[in-house]
Design an enzyme around this catalytic site. Structure first.
Site, mmCIF file in Angstrom:
data_model
loop_
_atom_site.group_PDB
_atom_site.id
_atom_site.type_symbol
_atom_site.label_atom_id
_atom_site.label_comp_id
_atom_site.label_asym_id
_atom_site.label_seq_id
_atom_site.Cartn_x
_atom_site.Cartn_y
_atom_site.Cartn_z
ATOM 1 N N ASN A 9 1.147 -1.394 -0.075
ATOM 2 C CA ASN A 9 -0.052 -0.114 -0.156
ATOM 3 C C ASN A 9 0.787 1.208 -0.028
ATOM 4 O O ASN A 9 1.348 1.549 0.879
ATOM 5 C CB ASN A 9 -0.760 -0.027 1.179
ATOM 6 C CG ASN A 9 -1.889 1.122 1.062
ATOM 7 O OD1 ASN A 9 -1.714 2.117 0.333
ATOM 8 N ND2 ASN A 9 -2.669 0.949 2.153
ATOM 9 N N ARG A 91 -2.362 -1.858 -3.578
ATOM 10 C CA ARG A 91 -3.575 -1.340 -3.648
ATOM 11 C C ARG A 91 -3.731 -0.007 -4.218
ATOM 12 O O ARG A 91 -2.833 0.407 -4.283
ATOM 13 C CB ARG A 91 -3.871 -0.939 -1.902
ATOM 14 C CG ARG A 91 -5.237 -0.222 -1.911
ATOM 15 C CD ARG A 91 -4.952 0.042 -0.327
ATOM 16 N NE ARG A 91 -6.391 1.044 -0.107
ATOM 17 C CZ ARG A 91 -6.872 1.455 0.946
ATOM 18 N NH1 ARG A 91 -5.878 1.563 1.754
ATOM 19 N NH2 ARG A 91 -8.035 1.923 0.970
ATOM 20 N N HIS A 180 -13.660 1.825 -0.440
ATOM 21 C CA HIS A 180 -13.399 0.960 0.619
ATOM 22 C C HIS A 180 -13.779 -0.765 0.057
ATOM 23 O O HIS A 180 -14.430 -1.450 0.726
ATOM 24 C CB HIS A 180 -14.489 1.097 1.940
ATOM 25 C CG HIS A 180 -13.759 2.339 2.819
ATOM 26 N ND1 HIS A 180 -14.324 3.028 3.490
ATOM 27 C CD2 HIS A 180 -12.456 2.461 3.033
ATOM 28 C CE1 HIS A 180 -13.753 3.853 4.065
ATOM 29 N NE2 HIS A 180 -12.545 3.743 3.719
ATOM 30 N N GLY A 210 -14.082 4.192 10.058
ATOM 31 C CA GLY A 210 -12.855 4.328 10.649
ATOM 32 C C GLY A 210 -12.632 5.842 10.450
ATOM 33 O O GLY A 210 -13.551 6.746 10.605
ATOM 34 N N ARG A 241 -13.524 14.557 7.322
ATOM 35 C CA ARG A 241 -14.464 14.922 6.128
ATOM 36 C C ARG A 241 -15.715 15.003 6.485
ATOM 37 O O ARG A 241 -16.463 14.539 7.214
ATOM 38 C CB ARG A 241 -14.163 13.713 5.098
ATOM 39 C CG ARG A 241 -13.098 13.824 4.369
ATOM 40 C CD ARG A 241 -12.848 12.426 3.489
ATOM 41 N NE ARG A 241 -11.726 11.736 3.885
ATOM 42 C CZ ARG A 241 -11.525 10.402 3.802
ATOM 43 N NH1 ARG A 241 -12.341 9.769 2.821
ATOM 44 N NH2 ARG A 241 -10.690 9.431 3.988
ATOM 45 N N SER A 284 -12.275 9.582 17.663
ATOM 46 C CA SER A 284 -13.510 9.222 18.408
ATOM 47 C C SER A 284 -13.360 8.987 19.848
ATOM 48 O O SER A 284 -14.408 9.117 20.690
ATOM 49 C CB SER A 284 -14.358 8.220 17.652
ATOM 50 O OG SER A 284 -13.699 6.871 17.906
ATOM 51 N N ARG A 285 -12.130 8.241 20.251
ATOM 52 C CA ARG A 285 -11.978 8.022 21.529
ATOM 53 C C ARG A 285 -11.953 9.164 22.450
ATOM 54 O O ARG A 285 -12.703 9.113 23.416
ATOM 55 C CB ARG A 285 -10.554 7.469 21.779
ATOM 56 C CG ARG A 285 -10.617 5.946 21.284
ATOM 57 C CD ARG A 285 -9.424 5.257 21.270
ATOM 58 N NE ARG A 285 -8.569 6.046 20.079
ATOM 59 C CZ ARG A 285 -7.660 5.320 19.471
ATOM 60 N NH1 ARG A 285 -6.983 4.311 19.987
ATOM 61 N NH2 ARG A 285 -6.946 5.917 18.505
ATOM 62 N N GLY A 333 -15.409 0.874 14.087
ATOM 63 C CA GLY A 333 -16.549 -0.396 14.025
ATOM 64 C C GLY A 333 -16.073 -1.577 14.842
ATOM 65 O O GLY A 333 -16.970 -2.254 15.350
ATOM 66 N N GLU A 382 -7.505 -5.742 4.458
ATOM 67 C CA GLU A 382 -7.395 -5.496 3.220
ATOM 68 C C GLU A 382 -6.069 -5.950 2.549
ATOM 69 O O GLU A 382 -6.272 -6.549 1.408
ATOM 70 C CB GLU A 382 -7.610 -4.001 2.876
ATOM 71 C CG GLU A 382 -8.612 -3.276 3.180
ATOM 72 C CD GLU A 382 -8.779 -1.723 3.284
ATOM 73 O OE1 GLU A 382 -9.202 -1.183 2.652
ATOM 74 O OE2 GLU A 382 -8.289 -1.340 4.623
HETATM 75 P P1 ADP Z 1 -8.502 4.912 8.787
HETATM 76 O O1 ADP Z 1 -9.630 5.298 8.245
HETATM 77 O O2 ADP Z 1 -7.331 5.936 8.971
HETATM 78 O O3 ADP Z 1 -7.640 3.467 8.497
HETATM 79 P P2 ADP Z 1 -8.769 3.582 11.389
HETATM 80 O O4 ADP Z 1 -9.642 2.435 10.706
HETATM 81 O O5 ADP Z 1 -7.843 3.367 11.784
HETATM 82 O O6 ADP Z 1 -8.688 4.863 10.334
HETATM 83 O O7 ADP Z 1 -9.922 4.300 12.506
HETATM 84 C C1 ADP Z 1 -9.695 5.574 13.330
HETATM 85 C C2 ADP Z 1 -10.688 5.723 14.221
HETATM 86 O O8 ADP Z 1 -10.732 4.470 15.112
HETATM 87 C C3 ADP Z 1 -10.484 6.694 15.178
HETATM 88 O O9 ADP Z 1 -11.597 7.638 15.217
HETATM 89 C C4 ADP Z 1 -9.985 6.289 16.465
HETATM 90 O O10 ADP Z 1 -10.740 6.488 17.702
HETATM 91 C C5 ADP Z 1 -11.026 4.852 16.243
HETATM 92 N N1 ADP Z 1 -10.384 3.929 17.128
HETATM 93 C C6 ADP Z 1 -9.249 3.088 17.028
HETATM 94 N N2 ADP Z 1 -8.936 2.269 18.207
HETATM 95 C C7 ADP Z 1 -10.066 2.268 18.986
HETATM 96 C C8 ADP Z 1 -10.348 1.765 20.257
HETATM 97 N N3 ADP Z 1 -9.585 0.695 20.847
HETATM 98 N N4 ADP Z 1 -11.342 2.064 20.902
HETATM 99 C C9 ADP Z 1 -12.414 2.899 20.196
HETATM 100 N N5 ADP Z 1 -12.082 3.674 19.131
HETATM 101 C C10 ADP Z 1 -10.878 3.144 18.360
#
Ligand code: ADP
Length: 394
Positions: A9, A91, A180, A210, A241, A284-285, A333, A382
């Protein structure tokens, strides 16, 4: 016999790799080059089941990264010779209308990926740098392009044509492509395997949540509807976004504030979404924590995010004529039980009810009863999907 396959990637300043032994799908080593082209040096980190390390390298280009990577794999005995590498999967962000599946890469494919750079200026050119770097070092090795858009090429015309004058589709390829795709297809196939029903017999709604986020409706093993559009900006609210907004907001702001197109693009791609509404974070955390402490804008951002997810799930349920499986994947997710819970609130009307305990533990099946619709948490992969595609072409 086992074959060694690499998934690549390649980004503007990074190159991620994973080396698999196929068909047993064993990950041998994965790693990442970062800061490529940003300074004189670049960093290299890798990880195996029992080793982890990081180095700084004196060169800084994608070509040097590929060179170093192959030497590293030989030196560390992941490969006994370069001939042992059976194929490399790349990718590629945009396959336009040319590519509806993964494709071996020759001069003709390179020309098409290059032509499609106009639709993905930030991604296709850097994906090509990775492809060319491998071609230079390994001219006889099978290389396969795996497109983020390919899975969605099965969408019907009514889903991908925008209600704009048709000449813009004809002349400028303005349509919904969706992204995706590799992730949606992978988790949907995994879910079917876990449920024990053929993929083609299930109606599935897959939520990839994500930093980038999209939802896909799948029927007969094919993508029939998805939330990202002409670009990955459309659909759900995301980390930075905006997702879907009234399009007339943009010319209004542009005129009022005398903004350039570039500035508008920065606002909608980098300053909006969870970050824009919360004015705190795109993670989001952070927002879950701040919302629990009563910070209004953190709660508002999460309310908008989860409401968009819920509306999309409900809309897709209508479009698919019901559904058997709801999947959550990607950073949010897979890990955020509270966002999954909030996204499903109100979906009892579609028989969606989560088992609180299973949801909190991020278990694989999280629906309340054992019956349908199933709700699953599936880690996306992926890179493995890319390795499978290469394997299929060997
Ligand atoms: P990307 O689109 O950059 O690949 P990711 O799939 O890594 O993104 O997702 C990033 C998001 O996932 C962030 O908002 C982060 O807060 C959330 N996240 C990652 N790990 C955790 C976790 N252990 N608990 C809650 N949220 C998480």
């Amino acid at each position: 016999m086992s074959k060694k396959i690499m998934a690549i990637n390649s980004g503007s300043s990074s190159l991620k790799f994973q080396l698999f032994s196929m068909p047993e799908e064993k990950l041998l080593v994965k790693g990442l080059f970062e800061r490529i082209g940003l300074a004189k040096e670049m960093t290299f980190s890798y990880q195996t089941s029992d080793e982890k390390a990081e180095h700084t390298l004196p060169h800084s280009s994608h070509e040097k990264a590929v060179d170093y990577l192959l030497h590293f794999l030989l030196e560390k005995k992941f490969l006994s010779s370069l001939e042992e590498l059976s194929g490399v999967g790349h990718r590629v962000a945009h396959g336009g209308e040319y590519f509806s599946q993964a494709t071996p890469i020759h001069a003709e494919e390179i020309a098409k990926i290059e032509e499609l750079s106009i639709l993905a200026p930030l991604h296709n050119p850097v994906n090509l740098i990775g492809i060319r770097a491998f071609q230079t070092v390994l001219p006889n090795c099978l290389q396969v392009a795996v497109f983020d858009t390919a899975f969605h090429q099965t969408m019907a015309e009514k889903e991908y044509i925008y209600p704009l004058p048709m000449k813009y589709y004809r002349d400028y390829h303005i349509r919904k492509y969706g992204f995706h795709g590799t992730s949606h297809q992978y988790v949907a196939m995994q879910a079917a395997e876990k449920i024990g029903v053929p993929f083609e017999e299930l109606k599935i709604i897959s939520c990839h949540l994500g930093n980038g986020a999209s939802i896909c409706g799948i029927k007969d093993g094919k993508s029939v509807i998805t939330s990202m559009g002409f670009t990955p900006l459309a659909g759900l609210m995301m980390g930075t976004r905006c997702g879907d907004i009234d399009p007339s907001i943009l010319p209004y702001l542009q005129e009022k504030l005398h903004l350039t197109t570039k500035q508008i693009n920065v606002i909608i791609n980098e300053e909006s979404g969870l970050l824009g509404v919360s004015e705190l974070s795109n993670d989001s955390r952070d927002l879950v924590r701040q919302a629990s402490e009563g910070v209004h804008q953190a709660k508002l951002a999460l309310d908008i995010f989860t409401s968009r997810v819920r509306q999309t799930i409900a809309g897709y349920a209508g479009e698919l004529g019901g559904f058997d499986v709801l999947i959550f994947t990607a950073g949010i997710g897979e890990n955020s039980s509270i966002i999954r819970q909030k996204s499903c609130e109100g979906l009892e009307c579609l028989s969606i009810e989560l088992d609180q305990e299973k949801n909190q533990k991020n278990e694989c099946f999280i629906q309340k009863n054992n019956g349908k619709p199933y709700v699953l948490v599936i880690p996306t992969n992926e890179e493995l999907m890319i390795a499978r595609e290469v394997s299929a072409h060997l």
